[in-house]
Design a protein around this motif. Structure first.
Motif, short mmCIF file in Angstrom:
data_model
loop_
_atom_site.label_atom_id
_atom_site.label_comp_id
_atom_site.label_asym_id
_atom_site.label_seq_id
_atom_site.Cartn_x
_atom_site.Cartn_y
_atom_site.Cartn_z
N SER A 1 0.82 -1.20 0.00
CA SER A 1 0.00 0.00 0.00
C SER A 1 0.86 1.26 0.00
O SER A 1 1.85 1.35 0.72
N ASP B 1 -1.53 3.47 3.08
CA ASP B 1 -1.62 2.97 4.45
C ASP B 1 -0.34 2.22 4.79
O ASP B 1 -0.30 1.00 4.81
N ASP C 1 -5.89 -4.33 2.57
CA ASP C 1 -6.68 -3.96 1.39
C ASP C 1 -7.13 -5.19 0.62
O ASP C 1 -8.26 -5.26 0.15
N SER D 1 -6.29 -2.37 8.64
CA SER D 1 -4.84 -2.61 8.67
C SER D 1 -4.32 -2.74 10.10
O SER D 1 -3.32 -3.41 10.34
N GLU E 1 1.99 -0.60 -5.01
CA GLU E 1 0.67 -0.25 -5.55
C GLU E 1 0.82 0.87 -6.57
O GLU E 1 1.62 1.79 -6.38
#
Length: 63
Positions: free
Chosen positions: A7, A10, A22, A28, A60
């Motif tokens: 991520s 996050d 996710d 999380s 990501e």
């Protein structure tokens, strides 16, 4: 199709826990607590898994 990524939004260290959260659609913080509990109980197994995941998992990206 869902894919597992680190991520960007996050992240505390590398984004592995945020990416796993996710992927599974969970908070999380829960993933981080699980890593902490497994790490305490198994003398470093969670840390080794985290390092391997941080190297192997792609970042990501947003299109």
């Amino acid at each position: 199709m869902k894919k597992l990524y680190k991520s960007n939004n996050d992240r505390k260290l590398c984004g592995v826990c945020g990416g796993i959260a996710d992927y599974f659609g969970i908070d999380s913080t829960l993933v981080r607590l699980i890593f902490l509990l497994v790490g305490i109980g198994s003398v470093g197994t969670a840390a080794v898994f985290y390092i391997i995941a941080a190297v192997v998992m792609p970042d990501e990206y947003h299109m």
